[in-house]
Design an enzyme around this catalytic site. Structure first.
Site, mmCIF file in Angstrom:
data_model
loop_
_atom_site.group_PDB
_atom_site.id
_atom_site.type_symbol
_atom_site.label_atom_id
_atom_site.label_comp_id
_atom_site.label_asym_id
_atom_site.label_seq_id
_atom_site.Cartn_x
_atom_site.Cartn_y
_atom_site.Cartn_z
ATOM 1 N N LYS A 196 0.825 -1.225 0.000
ATOM 2 C CA LYS A 196 0.000 0.000 0.000
ATOM 3 C C LYS A 196 0.851 1.263 0.000
ATOM 4 O O LYS A 196 0.635 2.159 -0.797
ATOM 5 C CB LYS A 196 -0.891 0.067 1.249
ATOM 6 C CG LYS A 196 -2.119 -0.770 1.243
ATOM 7 C CD LYS A 196 -3.066 -0.379 2.375
ATOM 8 C CE LYS A 196 -2.441 -0.357 3.751
ATOM 9 N NZ LYS A 196 -1.958 -1.655 4.245
ATOM 10 N N ARG A 224 -9.458 1.600 8.703
ATOM 11 C CA ARG A 224 -8.971 0.261 9.006
ATOM 12 C C ARG A 224 -10.020 -0.543 9.770
ATOM 13 O O ARG A 224 -9.789 -1.711 10.097
ATOM 14 C CB ARG A 224 -7.711 0.376 9.861
ATOM 15 C CG ARG A 224 -6.459 -0.114 9.130
ATOM 16 C CD ARG A 224 -5.317 0.129 10.068
ATOM 17 N NE ARG A 224 -4.136 -0.595 9.760
ATOM 18 C CZ ARG A 224 -3.058 -0.045 9.201
ATOM 19 N NH1 ARG A 224 -3.068 1.191 8.797
ATOM 20 N NH2 ARG A 224 -1.972 -0.746 9.048
ATOM 21 N N ARG A 239 11.754 -5.834 5.116
ATOM 22 C CA ARG A 239 11.469 -4.434 4.807
ATOM 23 C C ARG A 239 12.380 -3.466 5.572
ATOM 24 O O ARG A 239 12.615 -3.628 6.761
ATOM 25 C CB ARG A 239 10.007 -4.134 5.158
ATOM 26 C CG ARG A 239 9.604 -2.717 4.852
ATOM 27 C CD ARG A 239 8.130 -2.594 4.719
ATOM 28 N NE ARG A 239 7.426 -2.642 5.985
ATOM 29 C CZ ARG A 239 6.127 -2.405 6.108
ATOM 30 N NH1 ARG A 239 5.404 -2.136 5.034
ATOM 31 N NH2 ARG A 239 5.542 -2.454 7.275
ATOM 32 N N ARG A 278 11.340 -1.426 10.941
ATOM 33 C CA ARG A 278 10.292 -0.912 11.821
ATOM 34 C C ARG A 278 10.107 -1.837 13.008
ATOM 35 O O ARG A 278 10.145 -3.055 12.861
ATOM 36 C CB ARG A 278 8.964 -0.833 11.043
ATOM 37 C CG ARG A 278 8.718 0.532 10.455
ATOM 38 C CD ARG A 278 7.562 0.534 9.521
ATOM 39 N NE ARG A 278 6.329 -0.022 10.080
ATOM 40 C CZ ARG A 278 5.163 0.010 9.452
ATOM 41 N NH1 ARG A 278 5.076 0.567 8.254
ATOM 42 N NH2 ARG A 278 4.090 -0.519 9.989
ATOM 43 N N ARG A 308 -0.382 -8.231 13.520
ATOM 44 C CA ARG A 308 -0.946 -7.282 12.547
ATOM 45 C C ARG A 308 -1.775 -8.004 11.493
ATOM 46 O O ARG A 308 -2.821 -7.516 11.074
ATOM 47 C CB ARG A 308 0.184 -6.472 11.892
ATOM 48 C CG ARG A 308 0.727 -5.414 12.844
ATOM 49 C CD ARG A 308 2.096 -4.932 12.435
ATOM 50 N NE ARG A 308 2.085 -4.250 11.170
ATOM 51 C CZ ARG A 308 3.145 -4.144 10.370
ATOM 52 N NH1 ARG A 308 4.286 -4.705 10.701
ATOM 53 N NH2 ARG A 308 3.051 -3.484 9.241
HETATM 54 P P1 AMP Z 1 1.006 1.132 8.833
HETATM 55 O O1 AMP Z 1 2.227 1.968 8.636
HETATM 56 O O2 AMP Z 1 -0.142 1.556 7.983
HETATM 57 O O3 AMP Z 1 1.300 -0.346 8.718
HETATM 58 O O4 AMP Z 1 0.525 1.386 10.347
HETATM 59 C C1 AMP Z 1 1.362 1.091 11.433
HETATM 60 C C2 AMP Z 1 0.560 0.995 12.714
HETATM 61 O O5 AMP Z 1 -0.077 2.255 12.980
HETATM 62 C C3 AMP Z 1 -0.580 -0.020 12.695
HETATM 63 O O6 AMP Z 1 -0.147 -1.336 12.975
HETATM 64 C C4 AMP Z 1 -1.483 0.546 13.787
HETATM 65 O O7 AMP Z 1 -0.961 0.282 15.057
HETATM 66 C C5 AMP Z 1 -1.359 2.044 13.571
HETATM 67 N N1 AMP Z 1 -2.395 2.531 12.618
HETATM 68 C C6 AMP Z 1 -2.182 3.056 11.377
HETATM 69 N N2 AMP Z 1 -3.339 3.405 10.806
HETATM 70 C C7 AMP Z 1 -4.320 3.090 11.686
HETATM 71 C C8 AMP Z 1 -5.733 3.189 11.670
HETATM 72 N N3 AMP Z 1 -6.395 3.688 10.624
HETATM 73 N N4 AMP Z 1 -6.417 2.745 12.759
HETATM 74 C C9 AMP Z 1 -5.776 2.263 13.840
HETATM 75 N N5 AMP Z 1 -4.444 2.124 13.904
HETATM 76 C C10 AMP Z 1 -3.714 2.540 12.855
#
Ligand code: AMP
Length: 214
Positions: A13, A88, A127, A160, A171
């Site tokens: 994404k 999400r 990653r 990360r 996740r």
């Molecule tokens: P990402 O970089 O999109 O994989 O997001 C990393 C982390 O941020 C996720 O595993 C969640 O803990 C938090 N996060 C990101 N976007 C959301 C969202 N829309 N709702 C809740 N938690 C989020």
């Protein structure tokens, strides 16, 4: 243009969102990047979010929905947004719908990226992420020109904290339980377009572009 990009962690994404933003001139709103920045700066929101993020769990809906309000408004003032990582949960999707209704706007595209489980786990396990601009690389598939350094901004590349195997498992499970229902939510509104994201970056982008131009 208003676009939502859906898909499980590791499906690509963020990579595709950056390309779409660059080539189509749409503002990318990546909730994960915003939250990581808040954590880095040690803000109240960052401190609240960090424990959820570290264990691979979702930050509570009300926090995210509050945070998104200003980002959506700011992006709308410059012609729209590309949402990467939001919504999400179905609750977040409803809040987005409410925002759209209140502003008299609607979504142009909802694109769901998908790839087989082993592809996703491979992408996540190697990653490397830039701690400055969020650009992503891969230890074997997509190496930076200079070891440990971001090609885009020269920032430092790191793994990360939520890409460790235990957090990755959480996740993916959280995605299946709380985010996958979004596919039906948008499918039932006739908005969802599926895109196979198992190919190389440019192959996937070409498929997305077809949807955006359709
Ligand atoms: P990402 O970089 O999109 O994989 O997001 C990393 C982390 O941020 C996720 O595993 C969640 O803990 C938090 N996060 C990101 N976007 C959301 C969202 N829309 N709702 C809740 N938690 C989020």
């Amino acid at each position: 243009m208003r676009i939502v990009l859906l898909g499980c962690p590791g499906v690509g994404k963020g990579t595709q969102a950056k390309l779409i933003a660059l080539r189509k001139g749409v503002r990318q709103i990546a909730t994960g990047d915003i939250l990581r920045q808040e954590v880095e700066q040690g803000t109240e929101l960052g401190l609240l979010a960090q424990e959820y993020m570290d264990r691979g769990d979702l930050v509570p809906d009300e926090i995210i929905i509050n945070m998104m309000q200003t980002h959506l408004q700011a992006a709308d003032e410059v012609g729209g947004f590309l949402l990467d990582g939001f919504p999400r949960t179905v609750e977040q999707a409803r809040a987005l719908d409410q925002y759209l209704v209140s502003t008299g706007k609607s979504l142009d595209h909802v694109i769901a990226l998908s790839a087989p489980g082993e592809v996703v786990v491979h992408r996540l396990s190697g990653r490397l992420t830039c701690n400055n601009c969020g650009a992503t690389y891969h230890e074997t598939n997509r190496q930076p020109r200079n070891f440990g350094t971001c090609d885009v901004c020269g920032g430092r590349l790191q793994i990360r904290s939520d890409d460790d195997p235990e957090a990755v498992r959480t996740r993916l499970q959280v995605y299946a339980e709380r985010s996958a229902p979004l596919l039906d939510y948008y499918r039932s509104q006739g908005l969802l377009r599926d895109v196979d994201a198992s190919g190389e970056v440019e192959e996937v982008y070409a498929l997305i572009e077809k949807v955006l131009d359709s």
